[in-house]
Design a protein around this motif. Structure first.
Motif, PDB file in Angstrom:
ATOM      1  N   ILE A 377      10.267   6.760   8.559  1.00  9.93           N
ATOM      2  CA  ILE A 377      10.737   5.708   7.660  1.00  9.93           C
ATOM      3  C   ILE A 377       9.809   5.651   6.446  1.00  9.93           C
ATOM      4  CG2 ILE A 377      11.866   4.349   9.458  1.00  9.93           C
ATOM      5  CD1 ILE A 377       9.423   2.424   9.337  1.00  9.93           C
ATOM      6  N   GLY A 378      10.412   5.483   5.272  1.00  4.73           N
ATOM      7  CA  GLY A 378       9.635   5.390   4.044  1.00  4.73           C
ATOM      8  C   GLY A 378       9.866   4.074   3.337  1.00  4.73           C
ATOM      9  N   PHE A 383       8.683  -1.693   1.985  1.00  2.13           N
ATOM     10  CA  PHE A 383       9.047  -3.091   1.781  1.00  2.13           C
ATOM     11  C   PHE A 383       8.498  -3.995   2.884  1.00  2.13           C
ATOM     12  CE2 PHE A 383      12.253  -1.253  -1.121  1.00  2.13           C
ATOM     13  CZ  PHE A 383      11.963  -2.021  -2.232  1.00  2.13           C
ATOM     14  N   ALA A 384       8.302  -3.439   4.078  1.00  2.21           N
ATOM     15  CA  ALA A 384       7.680  -4.238   5.137  1.00  2.21           C
ATOM     16  C   ALA A 384       6.244  -4.592   4.759  1.00  2.21           C
ATOM     17  CB  ALA A 384       7.714  -3.475   6.462  1.00  2.21           C
ATOM     18  N   GLN A 389       4.394 -10.626  -0.455  1.00  2.00           N
ATOM     19  CA  GLN A 389       3.572 -10.376  -1.633  1.00  2.00           C
ATOM     20  C   GLN A 389       4.415 -10.022  -2.863  1.00  2.00           C
ATOM     21  OE1 GLN A 389      -0.395  -8.512  -1.200  1.00  2.00           O
ATOM     22  NE2 GLN A 389       0.197  -8.070   0.926  1.00  2.00           N
ATOM     23  N   ILE A 390       5.711  -9.831  -2.651  1.00  2.00           N
ATOM     24  CA  ILE A 390       6.575  -9.568  -3.808  1.00  2.00           C
ATOM     25  C   ILE A 390       6.655 -10.770  -4.742  1.00  2.00           C
ATOM     26  CG2 ILE A 390       7.975  -7.872  -2.582  1.00  2.00           C
ATOM     27  CD1 ILE A 390      10.167 -10.008  -2.363  1.00  2.00           C
ATOM     28  N   PRO A 399       9.608  -5.260  -7.016  1.00  2.00           N
ATOM     29  CA  PRO A 399       8.670  -5.435  -5.900  1.00  2.00           C
ATOM     30  C   PRO A 399       7.655  -4.312  -5.784  1.00  2.00           C
ATOM     31  CG  PRO A 399      10.903  -5.946  -5.204  1.00  2.00           C
ATOM     32  CD  PRO A 399      11.019  -5.366  -6.587  1.00  2.00           C
ATOM     33  N   THR A 400       8.046  -3.083  -6.159  1.00  2.00           N
ATOM     34  CA  THR A 400       7.156  -1.938  -6.021  1.00  2.00           C
ATOM     35  C   THR A 400       6.046  -1.916  -7.069  1.00  2.00           C
ATOM     36  OG1 THR A 400       8.835  -0.704  -7.258  1.00  2.00           O
ATOM     37  CG2 THR A 400       8.799  -0.422  -4.864  1.00  2.00           C
TER      38      THR A 400
END
Length: 469
Positions: A377-378, A383-384, A389-390, A399-400
């Motif tokens: 999983i990437g 996102f987890a 913190q987003i 978010p990134t």
């Protein structure tokens, strides 16, 4: 200024405030009248323009364009118009391929009984079972390759490795720089082999729990990767051993040079197995219509593990045409790879890991049922780890922005909070998978198989070979 002057100014100020309050009150009381009057005038004017202007100069022409192209494609084309170079697209494609959603599990009832919650379900997973020192992880979920400097900033990579270690699973160095601190943080570390100038050292290979030779991935096929100067920081360039990259940029070649000659590829596998002291040697390939031929070459080269990345695989940035228009859907890739290994009597010798668009515990368990030994999983892990913190980035940044190597909010990321969030996510996923296994009457996640599935979409039934409801 005398006291009389001050009093005059105060009086004028009070009068001004009173007038403003009176105007405000009148405006408020007359809203129903003037608001309707203004709205009707504007609305009527708008309708006349919309219904009377020629189509070639009509606002509705834009609606036609939006319907024809879609909002996303319009935005992407505008970015191409602005940048004048291949559009770098993150995360992955939004195309709706046949996927695990078209499958359902058939629950145990009377013919086979479901199990109570007290019954233990085995999740431990052995990767590279024929290797001298196989990698044994707590669950069949691995953190995919997201390299430091190539995709992520250092604190975010550290967070992923910490969270994976808490959960007892493996993390992957990707095509980024390998640092001793990553080895110290990770419980199980997959070191990815590539041909960039900062490729992993002998020391990195020696300490790896699994070595993965990267030939391709779903999001950019088998192409190389350009890293532009504006995507680098001084620290990243120094860790790459390329301080001049801040002005020149750098390049990760396509695959590894040994893949050009089958004998050289076999010798590479032998070398990696020797230097690592018998760790599993994996190969990562993008799924193509020549998948079976690619698998045959990988088998002859002596790989212990085959990682197949479907078209839904994401990355930090890859040309949009490769993200959207190349590869095989993950579901197709998994089924074809499993069939090849079974048909050639290789299933007990070679482990199969699937990646690309794996989002939920349901996806993960269905992938195991169709033959995967584990999943990568990437995006889900990314996102987890960002989790709440987003709030430091949205609504004005994606978010990134706290994750990417040059993300505008990277300095606000708390790596320990991110690690805890990732650990909880992984724990939640495996516990849900165990619940699913109990509902099927199984005591191991690896006992779940294709006979436990039905398809409710015709194309998914055709691809997987499971019964159509």
């Amino acid at each position: 200024m005398t006291s009389n002057h001050i009093q005059v100014w105060i009086q004028f100020g009070l009068i001004d405030i009173g007038v403003l309050l009176l105007v405000g009150l009148v405006t408020y009381l007359t809203i129903p009248w003037w608001y309707r009057w203004a709205f009707e005038r504007v609305f009527r004017r708008f309708v006349r323009i919309l219904f009377e202007d020629p189509y070639t100069s009509n606002l509705a022409e834009g609606l036609t364009a939006v319907q024809k192209f879609g909002v996303q494609w319009i935005i992407e084309n505008e970015l191409r118009s602005h940048e004048g170079r291949p559009l770098a697209k993150p995360i992955g494609t939004t195309r709706q391929f046949p996927h695990f959603d078209g499958l359902l599990f058939s629950p145990a009832q009377l013919q086979r009984r479901p199990l109570n919650h007290q019954v233990s379900v085995v999740s431990e997973t052995v990767i590279g079972r024929r290797a001298d020192r196989p990698m044994i992880v707590s669950m069949p979920i691995l953190i995919s390759a997201m390299g430091y400097g190539v995709a992520l900033n250092k604190p975010f990579v550290r967070s992923l490795m910490k969270g994976a270690a808490m959960a007892g699973v493996a993390s992957n160095t990707g095509q980024g720089a390998w640092l001793p601190e990553f080895r110290a943080l990770a419980k199980h570390l997959v070191v990815q082999v590539h041909d960039a100038p900062w490729h992993p050292s002998r020391e990195a290979l020696r300490t790896a729990d699994m070595i993965e030779v990267r030939l391709g991935q779903g999001a950019n096929a088998g192409c190389g990767t350009v890293i532009y100067p504006e995507d680098l920081t001084k620290h990243i360039a120094n860790d790459f051993g390329l301080p001049d990259a801040l002005t020149t940029g750098c390049y990760i070649p396509a695959g590894v040079s040994e893949a050009n000659h089958r004998g050289a590829l076999r010798r590479l596998v032998h070398y990696l197995r020797s230097v690592s002291g018998g760790a599993p040697i994996a190969v990562k390939i993008a799924a193509s219509h020549s998948l079976e031929q690619d698998l045959a070459i990988a088998v002859r080269a002596g790989f212990d593990v085959i990682v197949v990345d479907g078209a839904q695989g994401g990355t930090h940035s890859s040309p949009a045409i490769l993200v959207d228009d190349f590869g095989l859907p993950t579901l197709v890739a998994l089924c074809r790879a499993q069939k090849f290994l079974v048909d050639h009597g290789l299933r007990s010798r070679i482990d199969l890991i699937i990646s690309g668009g794996i989002r939920t515990p349901g996806d993960m368990l269905k992938a195991l049922a169709l033959g995967a030994d584990a999943v990568y999983i990437g995006t889900a892990a990314l996102f987890a780890a960002t989790h709440t913190q987003i709030v430091d980035t949205i609504p004005f940044e994606p978010p990134t922005a706290i994750a990417w190597a040059k993300g505008s909010k990277r300095r606000s990321f708390d790596e320990d909070r991110g690690a805890i969030s990732l650990d909880k996510f992984l724990t939640s996923c495996v516990e849900e998978m165990k619940l699913g296994a109990r509902a099927l009457g199984k005591t191991s996640l690896h006992d779940v198989n294709a006979k436990d599935l039905v398809a409710w979409q015709e194309d998914v039934a055709r691809i997987t070979g499971v019964p159509l409801v």
